[in-house]
Design an enzyme around this catalytic site. Structure first.
Site, short mmCIF file in Angstrom:
data_model
loop_
_atom_site.label_atom_id
_atom_site.label_comp_id
_atom_site.label_asym_id
_atom_site.label_seq_id
_atom_site.Cartn_x
_atom_site.Cartn_y
_atom_site.Cartn_z
N LYS A 1 6.27 -4.50 -4.25
CA LYS A 1 7.69 -4.17 -4.27
C LYS A 1 8.27 -4.15 -2.87
CE LYS A 1 11.60 -3.03 -6.07
NZ LYS A 1 12.39 -4.19 -6.55
N LYS B 1 13.30 -15.51 -9.71
CA LYS B 1 13.01 -14.51 -10.75
C LYS B 1 12.03 -15.05 -11.78
CE LYS B 1 14.24 -11.85 -9.53
NZ LYS B 1 14.83 -11.13 -8.45
N TRP C 1 -3.05 -2.74 -1.43
CA TRP C 1 -2.70 -4.14 -1.71
C TRP C 1 -3.47 -4.95 -0.70
CZ3 TRP C 1 -0.07 -8.32 0.57
CH2 TRP C 1 0.46 -9.26 -0.31
N GLU D 1 18.25 -17.67 -6.95
CA GLU D 1 17.81 -16.36 -7.43
C GLU D 1 17.18 -16.48 -8.82
OE1 GLU D 1 17.13 -13.65 -6.25
OE2 GLU D 1 17.22 -12.19 -7.86
N ASN E 1 -2.00 2.47 5.87
CA ASN E 1 -1.11 1.35 5.53
C ASN E 1 -0.87 0.56 6.80
OD1 ASN E 1 -0.83 2.37 2.99
ND2 ASN E 1 1.34 2.91 3.17
N GLY E 2 -0.80 -0.74 6.68
CA GLY E 2 -0.53 -1.57 7.86
C GLY E 2 -1.70 -2.46 8.17
N CYS F 1 0.83 -1.21 0.00
CA CYS F 1 0.00 0.00 0.00
C CYS F 1 0.86 1.26 0.00
CB CYS F 1 -0.87 0.03 1.24
SG CYS F 1 -1.85 -1.43 1.46
N ARG G 1 5.19 -0.15 -6.31
CA ARG G 1 5.19 -0.94 -5.08
C ARG G 1 4.22 -2.11 -5.13
NH1 ARG G 1 7.17 2.33 -0.78
NH2 ARG G 1 5.96 1.17 0.72
N GLU H 1 8.52 -15.47 -10.34
CA GLU H 1 7.85 -14.18 -10.13
C GLU H 1 7.32 -13.61 -11.43
OE1 GLU H 1 9.61 -11.13 -7.01
OE2 GLU H 1 11.18 -11.97 -8.24
N HIS I 1 19.18 -36.55 -4.10
CA HIS I 1 18.59 -36.93 -2.81
C HIS I 1 17.08 -36.76 -2.79
CE1 HIS I 1 22.48 -37.59 -0.99
NE2 HIS I 1 22.90 -36.42 -1.45
#
Ligand code: M6R
Length: 619
Positions: free
Chosen positions: A614, A497, A72, A493, A98-99, A2, A27, A500, A516
């Protein structure tokens, strides 16, 4: 996640709030809204989807005081009713939040019992009603008790927030206070911009940077009364506080796409210059030494270090894993990377000779902030490795290293990964030079480090033939990523990526682990991306490659230029030669490019992948 933008000042147009929201878009969000004060009411518009959808319904109205928000979803689905701002039952108070208010369920029950019909499923809406009740002189749930909060906005906000448990960044307007904004912070960042006859409020300094560089960062527990030419700060407990006006540092780079179609690809290509910016002025070649002024450490401090722990989430954790390997390898200090979201919940042992780095691009990740808090409670030393200047992590650590990537706008982190590693390698050099390595070895390190931006650039200019690989990957049900040593975090990584950006299930393992268990998932035609630069572990990685090949996997091999192992891959991508230590800065590049291109081929929302934000400001 948010985002908040607010304005109080001389008369401008409502379009300003839309511009502010645009600067928060990166964001991640799923709805947006704004409110403008209009004599005896609020002009209010909310819309699900992008800011552009909101813009279509917003009239060009004069703006003297206004608030806006990107949401969000956390409490309640993505609906117009759940979007912010939230208006109180009596239409006198409006706010953006926000929160998370953890005890909002109780508030909802009590408000409903008092006869208030809730308009949304959100936790945030409850605050607007409670503040309105208090402002009218009643109890927070409409109780008939005569409180001194009547007509007192600050006291009404305080009384309300004292009942709340959770986190907030709040911007609030009162209908009978046309030129005033009220803001409060607890665990969710807020900054006030100081302009000429105008004050700006935001959850993100980036949003107000075009208007002013003079800012006041709020701390947890702060409340501010903001008018066009003044900011009065106080504390939730009623106490007073003073804060300096700080000047935001000029950032390298810009937050615009320029000629690139997406931020992600722009930021991949930013990397050579971003690494240069991180190294600038921080290496003393003649002494084979690095100097990180922000750490404020003397040589004797390095000698007494018993361990280094690097804490981060997602990409920052992967970069930390590379950093930990380098610190332990070169400086001979026991070092490990830890996932910040796990760390504080296991009652960690904190040793006073240890050093804890909080690693974060945004500097606002709640899980990483939580880990810092736990370390600080236990008396440990925390330092930041952060990109966003003045962010909560940078400020709560007090000391640290800025990675200087320039603004990273794509949700998928790319240049921050390279610059986090670069910053950690500067620390490695500084610590190693004190503890283990000679001036000649240090000089060699400096020379190779200085060559890396050019090598990164060289690869990006000629990345190899990627399109046939993109075709294979875009059709895959699952993709494996394997690497050993310094390449194991790079594999992780790469997988993150691609997941996402392309929404394809990806599995990353240190290559020795494949046999394994995970190898059971391999079928004929499963793509396996193997990262095997020319390092001492390469031959072991190639054994894993053969195990996968024997089971019909399609091998995509990332190797050092000129290495004959190129023939082992069904597809091979060469990166410039460098030592093992620096290889992650190169081997990650094809993985970033492939993720981008596969996402593009599948028509994904590259810069704002679904469900992601973000900066992840909730736990
Ligand atoms: O801002 P931070 O570096 O603290 O963020 C941590 C993660 O949320 C972040 O790296 C995330 O995994 C990225 N979307 C990865 O591309």
């Amino acid at each position: 996640m948010c985002g908040i933008i607010g304005y109080v000042g001389t008369s401008i147009r409502s379009q300003f709030l839309i511009q502010g929201l645009r600067r928060l878009e990166y964001r991640g969000y799923d709805s947006a809204g704004l409110a403008v004060h209009q004599s005896d009411r609020f002009y209010l518009k909310r819309k699900i989807g992008r800011v552009i959808e909101l813009e279509k319904v917003v009239d060009d109205v004069p703006l003297q005081t206004g608030i806006a928000h990107t949401r969000w979803a956390t409490h309640g689905g993505v609906t117009e009713e759940n979007a912010h701002p939230h208006l109180s039952f009596d239409q006198r108070v409006i706010l953006v939040h926000n929160g998370i208010i953890e005890n909002s369920k109780q508030f909802q029950t009590k408000l409903k019992e008092s006869g208030i019909e809730l308009q949304s499923e959100t936790d945030s809406e409850t605050l607007s009603h409670m503040i309105a009740n208090l402002y009218s002189g009643k109890g927070p749930f409409g109780e008939d008790i005569d409180l001194e909060t009547k007509g007192n906005p600050l006291e009404s906000i305080r009384q309300c927030l004292r009942l709340a448990r959770g986190t907030w960044g709040l911007a609030i307007m009162f209908v009978d206070r046309p030129n005033e904004l009220f803001v409060a912070r607890n665990g969710s960042p807020l900054v006030i911009g100081v302009g000429d006859q105008a004050r700006y409020v935001s959850s993100d300094p980036h949003a107000i940077l075009p208007f002013t560089k003079q800012v006041i960062f709020l701390d947890d527990g702060d409340i501010a009364h903001v008018v066009q030419d003044d900011v009065q700060l106080s504390r939730l407990d009623g106490g007073t506080t003073n804060k300096l006006i700080e000047t935001l540092e000029e950032e390298w780079g810009d937050g615009e796409k320029g000629d690139f179609p997406h931020f992600m690809i722009k930021e991949i290509f930013d990397q050579p210059e971003a690494i240069r910016q991180c190294l600038r002025g921080r290496m003393v070649h003649d002494e084979g030494m690095a100097k990180l002024g922000g750490l404020d450490m003397e040589p004797k401090d390095f000698l007494s270090l018993s361990s280094v722990t690097l804490l981060g989430c997602g990409t920052s954790f992967h970069a930390s894993s590379v950093g930990a390997l380098a610190i332990e390898r070169l400086a001979r200090i026991p070092a490990r990377a830890e996932i910040a979201s796990e760390f504080r919940h296991r009652n960690p042992v904190i040793d006073s000779d240890s050093m804890f780095f909080a690693v974060s691009q945004s500097g606002e990740t709640a899980d990483t902030l939580g880990a810092i808090r736990e370390i600080q409670i236990k008396g440990g030393t925390t330092m930041g490795i952060v990109n966003v200047v003045g962010s909560s992590i940078a400020r709560s650590c007090g000391r640290g290293v800025y990675i200087h990537s320039g603004p990273e706008m794509a949700v998928a982190s790319t240049k921050a990964f390279s610059n986090m590693i670069s910053a950690m390698y500067l620390f490695t050099l500084q610590a190693a030079r004190v503890r283990t390595i000679s001036s000649a070895q240090g000089q060699h390190f400096c020379s190779e480090f200085q060559e890396m931006p050019e090598k990164v650039d060289r690869y990006l200019q000629k990345p190899g033939i990627l399109d046939p690989i993109v075709e294979v990957l875009a059709k895959a049900k699952i993709i494996f990523f394997l690497g050993r040593g310094f390449s194991a975090p790079v594999a992780a990584e790469g997988a993150l990526k691609l997941m996402e950006v392309a929404y394809i299930p990806c599995v990353a393992y240190p290559s020795g682990e494949m046999k394994h268990g995970p190898i059971a998932l391999l079928e004929k035609g499963t793509p396996v991306i193997i990262i095997a630069p020319n390092d001492p572990l390469k031959h072991k990685t190639i054994s894993s490659l053969h195990e996968c090949k024997a089971r019909g996997a399609i091998i995509i091999l990332i190797h050092t230029q000129g290495d004959p192992i190129a023939s082992e891959g069904d597809y091979s991508i060469a990166v410039p030669e460098c030592s093992e230590l620096f290889s992650p800065l190169l081997t990650v590049l094809p993985l970033q490019l492939l993720s981008y291109k596969v996402g593009l081929a599948l028509g994904r929302d590259i810069d704002r992948p679904r469900n992601l934000a973000k900066s992840v400001t909730v736990e």
